[in-house]
Design a protein around this motif. Structure first.
Motif, PDB file in Angstrom:
ATOM      1  N   TRP A  42      48.158  79.601 -61.697  1.00 32.07           N
ATOM      2  CA  TRP A  42      47.239  78.996 -62.673  1.00 32.07           C
ATOM      3  C   TRP A  42      47.770  79.161 -64.098  1.00 32.07           C
ATOM      4  O   TRP A  42      47.796  78.200 -64.875  1.00 32.07           O
ATOM      5  CB  TRP A  42      45.859  79.631 -62.543  1.00 32.07           C
ATOM      6  N   LYS A  43      48.195  80.355 -64.421  1.00 35.32           N
ATOM      7  CA  LYS A  43      48.720  80.623 -65.768  1.00 35.32           C
ATOM      8  C   LYS A  43      49.951  79.768 -66.050  1.00 35.32           C
ATOM      9  O   LYS A  43      50.080  79.165 -67.131  1.00 35.32           O
ATOM     10  CB  LYS A  43      49.054  82.110 -65.902  1.00 35.32           C
ATOM     11  N   GLN A  44      50.848  79.684 -65.076  1.00 36.66           N
ATOM     12  CA  GLN A  44      52.060  78.894 -65.252  1.00 36.66           C
ATOM     13  C   GLN A  44      51.747  77.408 -65.377  1.00 36.66           C
ATOM     14  O   GLN A  44      52.337  76.700 -66.204  1.00 36.66           O
ATOM     15  CB  GLN A  44      53.012  79.139 -64.080  1.00 36.66           C
ATOM     16  N   ALA A  45      50.813  76.930 -64.563  1.00 33.51           N
ATOM     17  CA  ALA A  45      50.440  75.514 -64.622  1.00 33.51           C
ATOM     18  C   ALA A  45      49.851  75.167 -65.987  1.00 33.51           C
ATOM     19  O   ALA A  45      50.091  74.077 -66.518  1.00 33.51           O
ATOM     20  CB  ALA A  45      49.450  75.183 -63.512  1.00 33.51           C
ATOM     21  N   GLY A  46      49.096  76.118 -66.552  1.00 27.69           N
ATOM     22  CA  GLY A  46      48.556  75.897 -67.894  1.00 27.69           C
ATOM     23  C   GLY A  46      49.646  75.849 -68.939  1.00 27.69           C
ATOM     24  O   GLY A  46      49.654  74.980 -69.825  1.00 27.69           O
ATOM     25  N   GLU A  47      50.578  76.782 -68.857  1.00 30.37           N
ATOM     26  CA  GLU A  47      51.675  76.834 -69.828  1.00 30.37           C
ATOM     27  C   GLU A  47      52.561  75.595 -69.748  1.00 30.37           C
ATOM     28  O   GLU A  47      53.090  75.139 -70.769  1.00 30.37           O
ATOM     29  CB  GLU A  47      52.506  78.097 -69.582  1.00 30.37           C
ATOM     30  N   LEU A  48      52.700  75.034 -68.544  1.00 32.08           N
ATOM     31  CA  LEU A  48      53.531  73.844 -68.364  1.00 32.08           C
ATOM     32  C   LEU A  48      52.797  72.551 -68.715  1.00 32.08           C
ATOM     33  O   LEU A  48      53.402  71.473 -68.716  1.00 32.08           O
ATOM     34  CB  LEU A  48      54.026  73.777 -66.917  1.00 32.08           C
ATOM     35  N   GLY A  49      51.509  72.649 -68.980  1.00 33.31           N
ATOM     36  CA  GLY A  49      50.736  71.481 -69.391  1.00 33.31           C
ATOM     37  C   GLY A  49      50.165  70.656 -68.260  1.00 33.31           C
ATOM     38  O   GLY A  49      49.617  69.571 -68.500  1.00 33.31           O
ATOM     39  N   CYS A  81      46.977  73.030 -51.004  1.00 31.63           N
ATOM     40  CA  CYS A  81      45.804  72.294 -51.473  1.00 31.63           C
ATOM     41  C   CYS A  81      44.844  73.184 -52.263  1.00 31.63           C
ATOM     42  O   CYS A  81      44.130  72.710 -53.149  1.00 31.63           O
ATOM     43  CB  CYS A  81      45.077  71.673 -50.285  1.00 31.63           C
ATOM     44  N   ALA A  82      44.810  74.483 -51.968  1.00 35.90           N
ATOM     45  CA  ALA A  82      43.882  75.378 -52.659  1.00 35.90           C
ATOM     46  C   ALA A  82      44.199  75.463 -54.149  1.00 35.90           C
ATOM     47  O   ALA A  82      43.293  75.479 -54.990  1.00 35.90           O
ATOM     48  CB  ALA A  82      43.917  76.771 -52.033  1.00 35.90           C
ATOM     49  N   VAL A  83      45.474  75.531 -54.497  1.00 37.89           N
ATOM     50  CA  VAL A  83      45.859  75.564 -55.905  1.00 37.89           C
ATOM     51  C   VAL A  83      45.489  74.242 -56.573  1.00 37.89           C
ATOM     52  O   VAL A  83      44.959  74.201 -57.681  1.00 37.89           O
ATOM     53  CB  VAL A  83      47.363  75.845 -56.061  1.00 37.89           C
ATOM     54  N   ALA A  84      45.747  73.146 -55.862  1.00 39.69           N
ATOM     55  CA  ALA A  84      45.451  71.826 -56.413  1.00 39.69           C
ATOM     56  C   ALA A  84      43.961  71.634 -56.647  1.00 39.69           C
ATOM     57  O   ALA A  84      43.548  71.086 -57.678  1.00 39.69           O
ATOM     58  CB  ALA A  84      45.985  70.738 -55.479  1.00 39.69           C
ATOM     59  N   VAL A  85      43.130  72.093 -55.713  1.00 40.94           N
ATOM     60  CA  VAL A  85      41.693  71.877 -55.874  1.00 40.94           C
ATOM     61  C   VAL A  85      41.128  72.750 -56.989  1.00 40.94           C
ATOM     62  O   VAL A  85      40.142  72.381 -57.634  1.00 40.94           O
ATOM     63  CB  VAL A  85      40.934  72.109 -54.552  1.00 40.94           C
ATOM     64  N   SER A  86      41.749  73.888 -57.254  1.00 42.72           N
ATOM     65  CA  SER A  86      41.306  74.703 -58.389  1.00 42.72           C
ATOM     66  C   SER A  86      41.518  73.945 -59.697  1.00 42.72           C
ATOM     67  O   SER A  86      40.673  73.972 -60.599  1.00 42.72           O
ATOM     68  CB  SER A  86      42.072  76.031 -58.416  1.00 42.72           C
ATOM     69  N   ILE A 113      40.086  76.309 -70.893  1.00 46.52           N
ATOM     70  CA  ILE A 113      40.274  75.877 -69.508  1.00 46.52           C
ATOM     71  C   ILE A 113      41.357  74.807 -69.392  1.00 46.52           C
ATOM     72  O   ILE A 113      41.863  74.553 -68.295  1.00 46.52           O
ATOM     73  CB  ILE A 113      38.957  75.391 -68.860  1.00 46.52           C
ATOM     74  N   LEU A 114      41.728  74.175 -70.489  1.00 44.85           N
ATOM     75  CA  LEU A 114      42.847  73.241 -70.464  1.00 44.85           C
ATOM     76  C   LEU A 114      44.178  73.966 -70.633  1.00 44.85           C
ATOM     77  O   LEU A 114      45.198  73.539 -70.082  1.00 44.85           O
ATOM     78  CB  LEU A 114      42.702  72.192 -71.575  1.00 44.85           C
ATOM     79  N   GLU A 115      44.155  75.056 -71.366  1.00 40.54           N
ATOM     80  CA  GLU A 115      45.389  75.813 -71.606  1.00 40.54           C
ATOM     81  C   GLU A 115      45.696  76.806 -70.496  1.00 40.54           C
ATOM     82  O   GLU A 115      46.791  77.370 -70.446  1.00 40.54           O
ATOM     83  CB  GLU A 115      45.296  76.527 -72.951  1.00 40.54           C
ATOM     84  N   GLY A 116      44.724  77.051 -69.596  1.00 37.54           N
ATOM     85  CA  GLY A 116      44.963  77.917 -68.451  1.00 37.54           C
ATOM     86  C   GLY A 116      44.651  79.386 -68.667  1.00 37.54           C
ATOM     87  O   GLY A 116      44.972  80.213 -67.816  1.00 37.54           O
ATOM     88  N   THR A 117      44.005  79.725 -69.794  1.00 36.08           N
ATOM     89  CA  THR A 117      43.614  81.121 -70.000  1.00 36.08           C
ATOM     90  C   THR A 117      42.284  81.447 -69.317  1.00 36.08           C
ATOM     91  O   THR A 117      41.977  82.600 -69.056  1.00 36.08           O
ATOM     92  CB  THR A 117      43.515  81.446 -71.502  1.00 36.08           C
ATOM     93  N   GLN A 118      41.503  80.400 -69.053  1.00 36.02           N
ATOM     94  CA  GLN A 118      40.276  80.539 -68.285  1.00 36.02           C
ATOM     95  C   GLN A 118      40.245  79.430 -67.234  1.00 36.02           C
ATOM     96  O   GLN A 118      41.037  78.493 -67.277  1.00 36.02           O
ATOM     97  CB  GLN A 118      39.034  80.434 -69.192  1.00 36.02           C
ATOM     98  N   ILE A 163      38.994  85.279 -64.279  1.00 37.08           N
ATOM     99  CA  ILE A 163      39.163  84.459 -65.483  1.00 37.08           C
ATOM    100  C   ILE A 163      38.169  83.299 -65.531  1.00 37.08           C
ATOM    101  O   ILE A 163      38.327  82.372 -66.330  1.00 37.08           O
ATOM    102  CB  ILE A 163      40.602  83.915 -65.602  1.00 37.08           C
ATOM    103  N   THR A 164      37.149  83.326 -64.663  1.00 41.96           N
ATOM    104  CA  THR A 164      36.139  82.266 -64.728  1.00 41.96           C
ATOM    105  C   THR A 164      35.481  82.286 -66.102  1.00 41.96           C
ATOM    106  O   THR A 164      34.996  83.321 -66.552  1.00 41.96           O
ATOM    107  CB  THR A 164      35.082  82.421 -63.628  1.00 41.96           C
ATOM    108  N   GLY A 165      35.481  81.138 -66.751  1.00 48.12           N
ATOM    109  CA  GLY A 165      34.904  81.022 -68.088  1.00 48.12           C
ATOM    110  C   GLY A 165      33.593  80.257 -68.047  1.00 48.12           C
ATOM    111  O   GLY A 165      32.617  80.704 -67.442  1.00 48.12           O
ATOM    112  N   PRO A 166      33.556  79.060 -68.644  1.00 49.55           N
ATOM    113  CA  PRO A 166      32.296  78.319 -68.688  1.00 49.55           C
ATOM    114  C   PRO A 166      31.936  77.705 -67.342  1.00 49.55           C
ATOM    115  O   PRO A 166      32.793  77.230 -66.602  1.00 49.55           O
ATOM    116  CB  PRO A 166      32.582  77.222 -69.719  1.00 49.55           C
ATOM    117  N   VAL A 167      30.643  77.728 -67.050  1.00 49.82           N
ATOM    118  CA  VAL A 167      30.099  77.069 -65.871  1.00 49.82           C
ATOM    119  C   VAL A 167      29.095  76.031 -66.366  1.00 49.82           C
ATOM    120  O   VAL A 167      28.183  76.372 -67.111  1.00 49.82           O
ATOM    121  CB  VAL A 167      29.394  78.070 -64.937  1.00 49.82           C
TER     122      VAL A 167
END
Length: 381
Positions: A42-49, A81-86, A113-118, A163-167
């Motif tokens: 998740w963190k890497q996917a956020g950093e990569l955009g 698929c689990a990573v993708a659905v997240s 949540i767009l940058e991957g920190t939450q 790291i769950t943030g806004p709901v």
């Protein structure tokens, strides 16, 4: 296909495929066994955009298009698929915040949540309100100028993580003039008093995607946590749901493609009755069907995404793409297990894990039956 796929889309595919194969594939079995949220990926996917690809750069997104994001989810689901659905579930709340949030709400809740920190999640489903979203029982009442929420939600993806943030939750705030429930959406940050995560739910697929029950016991929110206008919750959610169907379809497409590739590789390396599996016509027919269905699903989903990018109507196309891709993904996953024989039912083999993942896709974002109702209604209008 060539008219909508551009060079930058192929560059996105190449980059995501490298990421998925190098960073996700080596840990996919562990995530499945441990039912562990993919924090590192998740963190890497956020950093990569990749997570925020179709959202405005001003809010932490990548400024890309929805066709590109469809490809992102297809390629990640091809591996796990689990990573993708997240990422997909996070996008659902991102779409709501981006479309209806204030600038302050976007700064506070959308950017992380767009940058991957939450990671964000949407809480619509209840024990008695799945596809029947108008049957929501959770309530929000104004008291001393604040909103007080009482109720529960279930099957909520991305809930209960570190790291769950806004709901974003849907709650009944009154009665409409026609006698139906007035439903509004609220942003509930993790840690808000009265808001708790319940038991972790164990699924036949998506095991690396965190799913919990949520409870709201006199949960108090200040007025700035209302998303948009009072009573606009159902309209807001319905405005985003067709996009979600494209993205769920993309997950099915990823499983379909993976089932084909894994089956071909296995057939080339295995022998039975003195000859290679590639020589058995019955198995040849299975992979021919997978390839045909994958091509058709890709055309349908890319068309729906391109229509969305062009500002055209795409509701019917999204439902068709979701219906076809997820049902054919289930068929392909089934046949991939069959081709693998005894190994196909061993969790060490990705085809066994993909089998459960594919089944979930036929349920979420509107069941196959719901999609057929939508398509028929459009045709008969």
């Amino acid at each position: 296909m060539s008219s909508v796929i551009k060079d930058h889309h192929e560059a996105i595919r190449d980059a995501v495929r490298r990421f998925a194969e190098n960073e996700i594939a080596p840990v996919a079995e562990h995530l499945w066994q441990a039912e562990e949220f993919p924090y590192a990926a998740w963190k890497q996917a956020g950093e990569l955009g990749f997570i925020g690809l179709p959202y405005p750069e001003a809010h932490g997104g990548g400024g890309g298009d929805w066709l590109g994001f469809t490809i992102v989810l297809e390629e990640i689901a091809r591996v796990d698929c689990a990573v993708a659905v997240s990422i997909m579930a996070n996008s659902t709340i991102a779409s709501l915040l981006n479309s209806f949030g204030t600038e302050e709400q976007k700064r506070r809740f959308l950017r992380p949540i767009l940058e991957g920190t939450q990671v964000g999640c949407i809480a619509l489903t209840e024990p008695g309100a799945g596809s029947d979203s108008a049957n929501i029982q959770t309530r929000a009442a104004l008291r001393d100028g604040n909103w007080v929420i009482t109720g529960s939600k279930t099957f909520i993806s991305n809930s209960g993580t570190d790291i769950t943030g806004p709901v974003v939750i849907a709650a009944v705030t009154g009665t409409r003039p026609d006698g139906r429930k007035e439903i509004s959406n609220f942003i509930v940050p993790t840690g808000t008093p009265g808001f708790t995560s319940g038991r972790k739910l164990h699924k036949i697929g998506w095991r690396g995607s965190s799913t919990h029950e949520l409870f709201f016991d006199e949960c108090v929110l200040t007025p700035d946590h209302l998303l948009g206008q009072v009573g606009s919750g159902l309209k807001q959610t319905l405005a985003q749901i067709s996009t979600g169907r494209i993205l769920i379809g993309a997950l099915g497409l990823g499983i379909l493609q993976a089932s084909l590739e894994r089956s071909i590789a296995y057939m080339k390396e295995r022998r039975a009755f003195g000859k290679a599996l590639t020589e058995f016509q019955a198995l040849q027919f299975k992979i021919a069907d997978m390839a045909t269905h994958g091509h058709a699903a890709r055309l349908m989903l890319y068309d729906a995404a391109a229509r969305k990018d062009a500002g055209e109507r795409f509701d019917r196309e999204a439902s068709m793409g979701k219906l076809f891709a997820t049902e054919k993904a289930m068929e392909a996953a089934h046949q991939a297990v069959q081709i693998h024989g005894g190994n196909g039912i061993m969790i060490e083999y990705p085809v066994s894990r993909a089998f459960g993942d594919a089944k979930v896709l036929e349920i979420v974002e509107g069941t196959s039956e719901i999609q057929r109702m939508i398509i028929a209604r459009e045709l008969l209008r």
